[in-house]
Design a protein around this motif. Structure first.
Motif, PDB file in Angstrom:
ATOM      1  N   ASP A   1     -35.648   5.177-115.948  1.00 45.82           N
ATOM      2  CA  ASP A   1     -35.649   6.732-116.315  1.00 45.82           C
ATOM      3  C   ASP A   1     -34.276   6.898-116.950  1.00 45.82           C
ATOM      4  OD1 ASP A   1     -35.693   9.534-116.827  1.00 45.82           O
ATOM      5  OD2 ASP A   1     -35.469   9.930-114.709  1.00 45.82           O
ATOM      6  N   ALA A   2     -34.417   6.828-118.424  1.00 40.43           N
ATOM      7  CA  ALA A   2     -32.876   7.078-119.188  1.00 40.43           C
ATOM      8  C   ALA A   2     -32.319   8.288-118.841  1.00 40.43           C
ATOM      9  CB  ALA A   2     -33.275   6.976-120.585  1.00 40.43           C
ATOM     10  N   GLY A   3     -33.020   9.329-118.473  1.00 40.91           N
ATOM     11  CA  GLY A   3     -32.325  10.437-118.258  1.00 40.91           C
ATOM     12  C   GLY A   3     -31.657  10.451-116.698  1.00 40.91           C
ATOM     13  N   LEU A   4     -31.963   9.477-115.942  1.00 45.59           N
ATOM     14  CA  LEU A   4     -31.358   9.420-114.582  1.00 45.59           C
ATOM     15  C   LEU A   4     -31.800  10.811-113.583  1.00 45.59           C
ATOM     16  CD1 LEU A   4     -27.515   8.344-115.370  1.00 45.59           C
ATOM     17  CD2 LEU A   4     -29.665   6.838-114.679  1.00 45.59           C
ATOM     18  N   GLN A   5     -33.071  10.992-113.788  1.00 43.56           N
ATOM     19  CA  GLN A   5     -33.505  12.055-113.083  1.00 43.56           C
ATOM     20  C   GLN A   5     -33.223  11.676-111.265  1.00 43.56           C
ATOM     21  OE1 GLN A   5     -36.659  12.186-111.052  1.00 43.56           O
ATOM     22  NE2 GLN A   5     -36.548  14.036-110.645  1.00 43.56           N
ATOM     23  N   PRO A   6     -33.562  10.734-110.874  1.00 47.18           N
ATOM     24  CA  PRO A   6     -33.531  10.796-109.587  1.00 47.18           C
ATOM     25  C   PRO A   6     -32.027  11.109-109.101  1.00 47.18           C
ATOM     26  CG  PRO A   6     -34.519   8.945-110.036  1.00 47.18           C
ATOM     27  CD  PRO A   6     -34.174   9.629-111.327  1.00 47.18           C
ATOM     28  N   GLU A   7     -31.048  10.508-109.829  1.00 47.97           N
ATOM     29  CA  GLU A   7     -29.628  10.665-109.590  1.00 47.97           C
ATOM     30  C   GLU A   7     -28.982  11.949-109.589  1.00 47.97           C
ATOM     31  OE1 GLU A   7     -30.558   7.981-111.397  1.00 47.97           O
ATOM     32  OE2 GLU A   7     -29.884   6.591-110.409  1.00 47.97           O
ATOM     33  N   ARG A   8     -29.633  12.758-110.786  1.00 50.16           N
ATOM     34  CA  ARG A   8     -29.464  14.375-110.812  1.00 50.16           C
ATOM     35  C   ARG A   8     -30.113  15.004-109.581  1.00 50.16           C
ATOM     36  NH1 ARG A   8     -31.840  13.489-116.054  1.00 50.16           N
ATOM     37  NH2 ARG A   8     -33.346  15.337-115.330  1.00 50.16           N
ATOM     38  N   THR A   9     -31.148  14.800-109.000  1.00 51.99           N
ATOM     39  CA  THR A   9     -31.754  15.385-108.167  1.00 51.99           C
ATOM     40  C   THR A   9     -30.915  15.255-106.850  1.00 51.99           C
ATOM     41  OG1 THR A   9     -34.170  15.164-109.028  1.00 51.99           O
ATOM     42  CG2 THR A   9     -33.977  15.507-106.933  1.00 51.99           C
ATOM     43  N   ASP A  10     -30.596  13.812-106.295  1.00 54.83           N
ATOM     44  CA  ASP A  10     -29.762  13.481-105.438  1.00 54.83           C
ATOM     45  C   ASP A  10     -28.414  14.559-105.516  1.00 54.83           C
ATOM     46  OD1 ASP A  10     -29.261  12.051-102.912  1.00 54.83           O
ATOM     47  OD2 ASP A  10     -27.805  10.919-104.189  1.00 54.83           O
TER      48      ASP A  10
ATOM     49  N   ARG B   1     -31.473   9.883 -98.800  1.00 57.78           N
ATOM     50  CA  ARG B   1     -31.937   8.552 -99.200  1.00 57.78           C
ATOM     51  C   ARG B   1     -33.195   8.430 -99.531  1.00 57.78           C
ATOM     52  NH1 ARG B   1     -29.353   3.259 -99.002  1.00 57.78           N
ATOM     53  NH2 ARG B   1     -27.520   4.308 -98.415  1.00 57.78           N
ATOM     54  N   ARG B   2     -33.929   8.917 -98.511  1.00 62.74           N
ATOM     55  CA  ARG B   2     -35.453   8.924 -98.391  1.00 62.74           C
ATOM     56  C   ARG B   2     -36.001   9.435 -99.854  1.00 62.74           C
ATOM     57  NH1 ARG B   2     -39.336  12.284 -97.602  1.00 62.74           N
ATOM     58  NH2 ARG B   2     -37.780  13.870 -96.398  1.00 62.74           N
ATOM     59  N   ARG B   3     -35.444  10.694-100.083  1.00 64.79           N
ATOM     60  CA  ARG B   3     -36.025  11.421-101.047  1.00 64.79           C
ATOM     61  C   ARG B   3     -35.394  10.461-102.515  1.00 64.79           C
ATOM     62  NH1 ARG B   3     -34.393  15.959 -98.306  1.00 64.79           N
ATOM     63  NH2 ARG B   3     -32.532  15.748 -99.228  1.00 64.79           N
ATOM     64  N   TYR B   4     -34.534  10.014-102.484  1.00 65.43           N
ATOM     65  CA  TYR B   4     -34.072   9.181-103.770  1.00 65.43           C
ATOM     66  C   TYR B   4     -34.886   7.986-103.879  1.00 65.43           C
ATOM     67  CZ  TYR B   4     -30.667   6.205-106.703  1.00 65.43           C
ATOM     68  OH  TYR B   4     -30.377   5.763-107.833  1.00 65.43           O
ATOM     69  N   HIS B   5     -34.993   7.202-102.775  1.00 68.37           N
ATOM     70  CA  HIS B   5     -36.012   6.047-102.997  1.00 68.37           C
ATOM     71  C   HIS B   5     -37.471   6.457-103.357  1.00 68.37           C
ATOM     72  CE1 HIS B   5     -33.090   3.020-101.832  1.00 68.37           C
ATOM     73  NE2 HIS B   5     -32.647   3.761-100.885  1.00 68.37           N
ATOM     74  N   ARG B   6     -38.013   7.662-102.899  1.00 67.27           N
ATOM     75  CA  ARG B   6     -39.188   7.921-103.357  1.00 67.27           C
ATOM     76  C   ARG B   6     -39.254   8.378-104.645  1.00 67.27           C
ATOM     77  NH1 ARG B   6     -41.497  13.261-100.661  1.00 67.27           N
ATOM     78  NH2 ARG B   6     -42.144  11.938 -99.026  1.00 67.27           N
ATOM     79  N   ALA B   7     -38.320   8.772-105.381  1.00 67.38           N
ATOM     80  CA  ALA B   7     -38.203   9.138-106.839  1.00 67.38           C
ATOM     81  C   ALA B   7     -38.276   7.929-107.477  1.00 67.38           C
ATOM     82  CB  ALA B   7     -36.960  10.113-106.985  1.00 67.38           C
ATOM     83  N   ILE B   8     -37.322   7.299-107.089  1.00 68.39           N
ATOM     84  CA  ILE B   8     -37.477   5.793-108.001  1.00 68.39           C
ATOM     85  C   ILE B   8     -38.981   5.115-107.835  1.00 68.39           C
ATOM     86  CG2 ILE B   8     -36.234   3.534-107.786  1.00 68.39           C
ATOM     87  CD1 ILE B   8     -33.587   4.784-107.095  1.00 68.39           C
ATOM     88  N   HIS B   9     -39.474   4.998-106.604  1.00 67.49           N
ATOM     89  CA  HIS B   9     -40.579   4.333-106.346  1.00 67.49           C
ATOM     90  C   HIS B   9     -41.750   5.240-107.486  1.00 67.49           C
ATOM     91  CE1 HIS B   9     -43.915   2.265-104.418  1.00 67.49           C
ATOM     92  NE2 HIS B   9     -44.645   3.444-104.218  1.00 67.49           N
ATOM     93  N   GLY B  10     -41.763   6.560-107.470  1.00 69.07           N
ATOM     94  CA  GLY B  10     -42.627   7.268-108.234  1.00 69.07           C
ATOM     95  C   GLY B  10     -42.068   7.022-109.897  1.00 69.07           C
ATOM     96  N   ILE B  11     -41.159   6.849-110.165  1.00 68.16           N
ATOM     97  CA  ILE B  11     -40.906   6.421-111.758  1.00 68.16           C
ATOM     98  C   ILE B  11     -41.392   5.048-111.722  1.00 68.16           C
ATOM     99  CG2 ILE B  11     -39.112   5.761-113.328  1.00 68.16           C
ATOM    100  CD1 ILE B  11     -37.426   8.023-112.128  1.00 68.16           C
TER     101      ILE B  11
ATOM    102  N   GLU C   1     -45.207   5.316-111.845  1.00 67.52           N
ATOM    103  CA  GLU C   1     -45.553   6.441-112.870  1.00 67.52           C
ATOM    104  C   GLU C   1     -46.500   7.556-112.086  1.00 67.52           C
ATOM    105  OE1 GLU C   1     -47.215   4.836-116.394  1.00 67.52           O
ATOM    106  OE2 GLU C   1     -45.611   4.004-116.691  1.00 67.52           O
ATOM    107  N   ILE C   2     -46.346   7.632-110.674  1.00 62.24           N
ATOM    108  CA  ILE C   2     -46.777   8.665-109.926  1.00 62.24           C
ATOM    109  C   ILE C   2     -45.849   9.405-109.159  1.00 62.24           C
ATOM    110  CG2 ILE C   2     -48.476   9.121-107.853  1.00 62.24           C
ATOM    111  CD1 ILE C   2     -49.946   6.167-108.814  1.00 62.24           C
ATOM    112  N   MET C   3     -45.418  10.624-109.651  1.00 57.14           N
ATOM    113  CA  MET C   3     -44.471  11.407-108.875  1.00 57.14           C
ATOM    114  C   MET C   3     -45.066  12.742-108.294  1.00 57.14           C
ATOM    115  SD  MET C   3     -41.473  10.425-109.361  1.00 57.14           S
ATOM    116  CE  MET C   3     -40.277  11.657-109.256  1.00 57.14           C
ATOM    117  N   ALA C   4     -44.497  12.845-107.165  1.00 56.98           N
ATOM    118  CA  ALA C   4     -45.366  13.887-106.315  1.00 56.98           C
ATOM    119  C   ALA C   4     -43.908  14.972-105.893  1.00 56.98           C
ATOM    120  CB  ALA C   4     -46.013  13.454-105.168  1.00 56.98           C
ATOM    121  N   SER C   5     -44.076  16.230-105.946  1.00 56.97           N
ATOM    122  CA  SER C   5     -43.208  16.759-105.339  1.00 56.97           C
ATOM    123  C   SER C   5     -42.915  16.693-104.095  1.00 56.97           C
ATOM    124  CB  SER C   5     -43.378  18.373-105.689  1.00 56.97           C
ATOM    125  OG  SER C   5     -43.614  18.613-107.293  1.00 56.97           O
TER     126      SER C   5
END
Length: 116
Positions: free
Chosen positions: A14-23, A70-80, A83-87
């Motif tokens: 993710d070039a927009g660094l979405q997991p980092e911004r969310t964290d 950390r769990r949410r961050y790793h879940r976001a990276i795994h989703g990216i 290509e399966i992201m869940a809220s």
């Protein structure tokens, strides 16, 4: 010889660094709850021991967010990657519950507890 686990965070595309911004947003939320707890501490001389409940709820909310970041961050990276992201509805609902409880208890303290 056993290979040491890497200290580097997992990578994603993710070039927009979405997991980092969310964290970072969750980190700011944690800080906001700690600041709210500090403000509630100032109410103790006026409203008594009941304010300790507000402080405890705010601190417990902040700790629970911080321990699950950390769990949410790793879940976001795994989703990216897959290509399966869940809220994360559970975390969002838990935070909403903490905010509603703090609001209700704060309103109760201000309107119904006698000033000391």
């Amino acid at each position: 010889m056993m290979k040491q686990p890497s200290k580097d965070p997992p990578r994603h595309g993710d070039a927009g660094l979405q997991p980092e911004r969310t964290d970072l947003a969750w980190g700011r939320t944690t800080l906001s709850l700690v600041v709210a707890a500090a403000v509630f501490l100032r109410w103790i001389p006026h409203h008594g021991w009941f304010i300790g409940v507000l402080v405890a709820v705010a601190i417990l909310g902040a700790l629970s967010i911080n321990f699950t970041r950390r769990r949410r961050y790793h879940r976001a990276i795994h989703g990216i990657r897959n290509e399966i992201m869940a809220s994360d509805l559970a975390s969002t609902a838990a935070l909403a519950t903490v905010v509603v409880v703090l609001s209700g208890l704060g309103i109760y303290a201000v309107l119904f507890l006698p000033l000391g």
